[in-house]
Scaffold this active site. Structure first.
Site, PDB file in Angstrom:
ATOM      1  N   GLY A 109       0.836  -1.196   0.000  1.00 28.97           N
ATOM      2  CA  GLY A 109       0.000   0.000   0.000  1.00 28.97           C
ATOM      3  C   GLY A 109       0.870   1.244   0.000  1.00 28.97           C
ATOM      4  O   GLY A 109       2.101   1.139  -0.009  1.00 28.97           O
ATOM      5  N   GLN A 117      10.695  -2.952  -0.382  1.00 25.78           N
ATOM      6  CA  GLN A 117      10.948  -2.392  -1.722  1.00 25.78           C
ATOM      7  C   GLN A 117      12.342  -1.781  -1.842  1.00 25.78           C
ATOM      8  O   GLN A 117      12.824  -1.551  -2.942  1.00 25.78           O
ATOM      9  CB  GLN A 117       9.876  -1.349  -2.084  1.00 25.78           C
ATOM     10  CG  GLN A 117      10.039   0.037  -1.446  1.00 25.78           C
ATOM     11  CD  GLN A 117       9.533   0.110  -0.011  1.00 25.78           C
ATOM     12  OE1 GLN A 117       8.877  -0.816   0.467  1.00 25.78           O
ATOM     13  NE2 GLN A 117       9.825   1.203   0.690  1.00 25.78           N
ATOM     14  N   PHE A 123       1.670   5.552   5.046  1.00 25.27           N
ATOM     15  CA  PHE A 123       0.660   5.792   6.099  1.00 25.27           C
ATOM     16  C   PHE A 123      -0.521   4.826   6.032  1.00 25.27           C
ATOM     17  O   PHE A 123      -1.532   5.042   6.698  1.00 25.27           O
ATOM     18  CB  PHE A 123       0.104   7.235   6.051  1.00 25.27           C
ATOM     19  CG  PHE A 123       1.147   8.286   5.980  1.00 25.27           C
ATOM     20  CD1 PHE A 123       1.986   8.527   7.052  1.00 25.27           C
ATOM     21  CD2 PHE A 123       1.321   9.040   4.821  1.00 25.27           C
ATOM     22  CE1 PHE A 123       2.970   9.505   6.990  1.00 25.27           C
ATOM     23  CE2 PHE A 123       2.292  10.014   4.743  1.00 25.27           C
ATOM     24  CZ  PHE A 123       3.116  10.250   5.823  1.00 25.27           C
ATOM     25  N   CYS A 133      -6.954   9.640   2.611  1.00 22.85           N
ATOM     26  CA  CYS A 133      -6.562  10.767   1.769  1.00 22.85           C
ATOM     27  C   CYS A 133      -6.580  12.052   2.591  1.00 22.85           C
ATOM     28  O   CYS A 133      -7.585  12.366   3.238  1.00 22.85           O
ATOM     29  CB  CYS A 133      -7.498  10.886   0.572  1.00 22.85           C
ATOM     30  SG  CYS A 133      -7.171  12.332  -0.456  1.00 22.85           S
ATOM     31  N   ASP A 175      10.391  -5.361   6.695  1.00 22.66           N
ATOM     32  CA  ASP A 175       9.680  -4.105   6.460  1.00 22.66           C
ATOM     33  C   ASP A 175      10.395  -3.322   5.365  1.00 22.66           C
ATOM     34  O   ASP A 175      11.597  -3.522   5.126  1.00 22.66           O
ATOM     35  CB  ASP A 175       9.621  -3.279   7.753  1.00 22.66           C
ATOM     36  CG  ASP A 175       8.541  -2.184   7.695  1.00 22.66           C
ATOM     37  OD1 ASP A 175       7.606  -2.320   6.878  1.00 22.66           O
ATOM     38  OD2 ASP A 175       8.637  -1.210   8.472  1.00 22.66           O
ATOM     39  N   GLU A 176       9.690  -2.437   4.703  1.00 20.59           N
ATOM     40  CA  GLU A 176      10.244  -1.603   3.617  1.00 20.59           C
ATOM     41  C   GLU A 176      10.993  -2.472   2.606  1.00 20.59           C
ATOM     42  O   GLU A 176      12.086  -2.140   2.159  1.00 20.59           O
ATOM     43  CB  GLU A 176      11.195  -0.532   4.196  1.00 20.59           C
ATOM     44  CG  GLU A 176      10.559   0.392   5.223  1.00 20.59           C
ATOM     45  CD  GLU A 176       9.716   1.515   4.610  1.00 20.59           C
ATOM     46  OE1 GLU A 176       9.443   1.473   3.391  1.00 20.59           O
ATOM     47  OE2 GLU A 176       9.312   2.399   5.367  1.00 20.59           O
ATOM     48  N   GLY A 178      -0.566   1.780   7.035  1.00 16.55           N
ATOM     49  CA  GLY A 178      -0.565   0.834   8.142  1.00 16.55           C
ATOM     50  C   GLY A 178       0.159  -0.470   7.833  1.00 16.55           C
ATOM     51  O   GLY A 178      -0.080  -1.480   8.504  1.00 16.55           O
TER      52      GLY A 178
HETATM   53  P1  ADP Z   1       3.055   2.530   6.690  1.00 20.79           P
HETATM   54  O1  ADP Z   1       4.037   1.518   7.205  1.00 20.79           O
HETATM   55  O2  ADP Z   1       2.101   1.965   5.668  1.00 20.79           O
HETATM   56  O3  ADP Z   1       3.708   3.797   6.198  1.00 20.79           O
HETATM   57  P2  ADP Z   1       2.398   2.826   9.487  1.00 20.79           P
HETATM   58  O4  ADP Z   1       1.989   1.468   9.945  1.00 20.79           O
HETATM   59  O5  ADP Z   1       3.783   3.258   9.832  1.00 20.79           O
HETATM   60  O6  ADP Z   1       2.112   2.954   7.906  1.00 20.79           O
HETATM   61  O7  ADP Z   1       1.432   3.930  10.092  1.00 20.79           O
HETATM   62  C1  ADP Z   1       0.027   3.842  10.060  1.00 20.79           C
HETATM   63  C2  ADP Z   1      -0.513   4.902  11.015  1.00 20.79           C
HETATM   64  O8  ADP Z   1      -0.202   6.198  10.506  1.00 20.79           O
HETATM   65  C3  ADP Z   1      -2.002   4.943  11.184  1.00 20.79           C
HETATM   66  O9  ADP Z   1      -2.489   4.025  12.134  1.00 20.79           O
HETATM   67  C4  ADP Z   1      -2.237   6.366  11.668  1.00 20.79           C
HETATM   68  O10 ADP Z   1      -2.078   6.447  13.072  1.00 20.79           O
HETATM   69  C5  ADP Z   1      -1.085   7.138  11.065  1.00 20.79           C
HETATM   70  N1  ADP Z   1      -1.437   8.045   9.961  1.00 20.79           N
HETATM   71  C6  ADP Z   1      -0.894   9.252   9.735  1.00 20.79           C
HETATM   72  N2  ADP Z   1      -1.375   9.816   8.595  1.00 20.79           N
HETATM   73  C7  ADP Z   1      -2.262   8.938   8.072  1.00 20.79           C
HETATM   74  C8  ADP Z   1      -3.099   8.918   6.890  1.00 20.79           C
HETATM   75  N3  ADP Z   1      -3.107   9.929   6.015  1.00 20.79           N
HETATM   76  N4  ADP Z   1      -3.857   7.821   6.667  1.00 20.79           N
HETATM   77  C9  ADP Z   1      -3.854   6.796   7.555  1.00 20.79           C
HETATM   78  N5  ADP Z   1      -3.099   6.756   8.673  1.00 20.79           N
HETATM   79  C10 ADP Z   1      -2.304   7.804   8.945  1.00 20.79           C
HETATM   80 MG    MG Z   2       6.075   1.424   7.165  1.00 20.43          MG
END
Ligand code: ADP
Ligand code: MG
Length: 190
Positions: free
Chosen positions: A6, A85, A9, A139, A82-83, A11
């Protein structure tokens, strides 16, 4: 093999850590890896945007993943990355070999880069995996599900590490309004 994919942010890290935590509760041996170039949070923890964290081993190369697994005191039941990519292309074979050896492999990564192009080896991992979870963020302009990571500031390098100060999650319409149309869509990152 399981892939959690995804935009930023959405999750992905939270979901990866959740699955790792549940495996630990089930008394399974887990190992968590991340690429060393993602140095936003230092080299020893995987940290979500929600400040959940778990100790991890930061590695330069995909071959180090197999070395770490081979050298582990207890052979892991579960390997998380994690990460993913940001690893080199061989990570695909590495993940397949670990899974072939009976290890549950859970990887999390961006499916698209900031220009909306499939990110590196992610399409291959998504194809090889038995289980794929696609997550959306929220978004920041419409409140709808967001599948795109928009770079707010900074250059045009393929890889630029950053968080909320440099990227925002957007759904399709606002993303298309801000990113030059037709430019990259449908193309594959070279
Ligand atoms: P990813 O690893 O996909 O970047 P994370 O697991 O680190 O995502 O973070 C997810 C968390 O980020 C959510 O639970 C929420 O608290 C926070 N968050 C901040 N901005 C957003 C956003 N625009 N949409 C959804 N969650 C967000
Ligand atoms: Mg992440």
């Amino acid at each position: 093999m399981e892939v959690v994919a995804g935009p930023m942010f959405s999750g992905k890290t939270e979901e990866l850590l959740r699955r790792m935590r549940r495996a630990t509760l089930a008394k399974q041996t887990v190992m968590l890896f991340k690429p060393v170039r993602d140095d936003r949070h230092g080299t020893t923890d995987v940290v979500s945007h929600d400040a959940r964290r778990q100790n991890a081993i930061a590695l330069d190369s995909s071959s180090d993943v197999e070395k770490q697994v081979a050298q582990a005191h207890h052979r892991p039941d579960v390997v998380g990355i994690d990460e993913v990519q940001f690893f080199d292309d061989d990570i695909v074979s590495v993940c397949n070999r670990l899974a072939d050896d009976g290890i549950r492999v859970i990887v999390a990564g961006l499916d698209l880069d900031y220009l909306g192009r499939p990110f590196g080896i992610m399409p291959l991992l998504l194809a090889h995996a038995e289980y794929v979870t696609k997550l959306n963020a929220i978004c920041s302009r419409t409140g709808r599900p967001a599948h795109f990571s928009h770079r707010i500031e900074g250059g045009s390098e393929d890889v630029q590490i950053g968080g909320a100060e440099s990227y925002e999650a957007l759904s399709r319409e606002p993303y298309n309004d801000v990113v030059v149309r037709d430019h990259h869509r449908g193309a594959t990152a070279e």
